[in-house]
Design a protein around this motif. Structure first.
Motif, PDB file in Angstrom:
ATOM      1  N   VAL A  71      -8.807   6.713  -1.876  1.00 60.47           N
ATOM      2  CA  VAL A  71      -7.699   6.706  -0.923  1.00 60.47           C
ATOM      3  C   VAL A  71      -8.122   7.556   0.272  1.00 60.47           C
ATOM      4  O   VAL A  71      -8.474   8.725   0.110  1.00 60.47           O
ATOM      5  N   LEU A 110      -5.660  10.125   4.658  1.00 61.59           N
ATOM      6  CA  LEU A 110      -4.450  10.849   4.254  1.00 61.59           C
ATOM      7  C   LEU A 110      -4.170  11.986   5.235  1.00 61.59           C
ATOM      8  O   LEU A 110      -5.100  12.609   5.744  1.00 61.59           O
ATOM      9  N   VAL A 157      -0.583  16.113   2.783  1.00 60.24           N
ATOM     10  CA  VAL A 157      -0.364  15.391   1.535  1.00 60.24           C
ATOM     11  C   VAL A 157      -0.978  16.208   0.399  1.00 60.24           C
ATOM     12  O   VAL A 157      -2.116  16.668   0.497  1.00 60.24           O
ATOM     13  N   GLU A 202      -1.742  16.730  -3.980  1.00 58.79           N
ATOM     14  CA  GLU A 202      -2.075  15.911  -5.150  1.00 58.79           C
ATOM     15  C   GLU A 202      -0.802  15.396  -5.816  1.00 58.79           C
ATOM     16  O   GLU A 202      -0.768  14.268  -6.293  1.00 58.79           O
ATOM     17  N   ASP A 217       2.025  14.656  -4.258  1.00 55.64           N
ATOM     18  CA  ASP A 217       2.487  13.547  -3.412  1.00 55.64           C
ATOM     19  C   ASP A 217       1.696  12.275  -3.714  1.00 55.64           C
ATOM     20  O   ASP A 217       2.265  11.182  -3.816  1.00 55.64           O
ATOM     21  N   LEU A 218       0.390  12.425  -3.847  1.00 57.56           N
ATOM     22  CA  LEU A 218      -0.489  11.291  -4.123  1.00 57.56           C
ATOM     23  C   LEU A 218      -0.134  10.652  -5.466  1.00 57.56           C
ATOM     24  O   LEU A 218      -0.008   9.435  -5.579  1.00 57.56           O
ATOM     25  N   ARG A 219       0.061  11.495  -6.479  1.00 57.07           N
ATOM     26  CA  ARG A 219       0.431  11.011  -7.814  1.00 57.07           C
ATOM     27  C   ARG A 219       1.753  10.252  -7.749  1.00 57.07           C
ATOM     28  O   ARG A 219       1.864   9.145  -8.278  1.00 57.07           O
ATOM     29  N   ALA A 247      -5.036  12.253 -10.222  1.00 60.18           N
ATOM     30  CA  ALA A 247      -4.936  12.182  -8.761  1.00 60.18           C
ATOM     31  C   ALA A 247      -5.597  13.439  -8.216  1.00 60.18           C
ATOM     32  O   ALA A 247      -5.158  14.545  -8.504  1.00 60.18           O
ATOM     33  N   LEU A 257      -7.370  15.305  -4.702  1.00 64.76           N
ATOM     34  CA  LEU A 257      -7.728  15.365  -3.288  1.00 64.76           C
ATOM     35  C   LEU A 257      -9.062  16.089  -3.174  1.00 64.76           C
ATOM     36  O   LEU A 257      -9.342  17.008  -3.936  1.00 64.76           O
ATOM     37  N   VAL A 280      -7.563   8.324  -7.051  1.00 67.06           N
ATOM     38  CA  VAL A 280      -6.460   8.143  -7.990  1.00 67.06           C
ATOM     39  C   VAL A 280      -6.954   7.210  -9.078  1.00 67.06           C
ATOM     40  O   VAL A 280      -7.552   6.163  -8.798  1.00 67.06           O
TER      41      VAL A 280
END
Length: 89
Positions: free
Chosen positions: A5, A8, A12, A14, A16-18, A30, A32, A47
């Motif tokens: 990904v 970003l 952001v 981890e 938020d990503l999850r 997930a 970063l 991810v």
């Protein structure tokens, strides 16, 4: 399936990503990528999802989606290539 990904926003997390990917199924990890010197996000991460079907759906729905004013890129992660060792001066 492991996904890459990119693009970003630097705010952001981890978490938020999850949460973004959990809308499509079970997220097993997930992560970063952080800058070693500053500790800030480098703007990309990985991810991993338990189901390939869920991951493919996430890729098709999230690739190009605007998050925090940035159009993110989501793709299947490529295996890391072996690089020659760096010379230490």
């Amino acid at each position: 399936m492991n996904m890459y990904v990119s693009n970003l926003g630097f705010h952001v997390t981890e978490h938020d990503l999850r949460k973004l990917f959990e809308a499509f199924g079970e997220v097993t990890s997930a992560k970063l990528v952080m800058d070693r010197e500053t500790g800030r996000s480098r703007g990309f991460g990985f991810v991993e999802m338990a189901s390939d079907n869920d991951a493919n759906q996430a890729i098709s729905r999230l690739n190009g989606k605007e998050i925090e004013g940035r159009s993110i890129s989501v793709a299947i992660a490529k295996e890391r290539e072996e690089r020659p060792a760096r010379k230490k001066w």
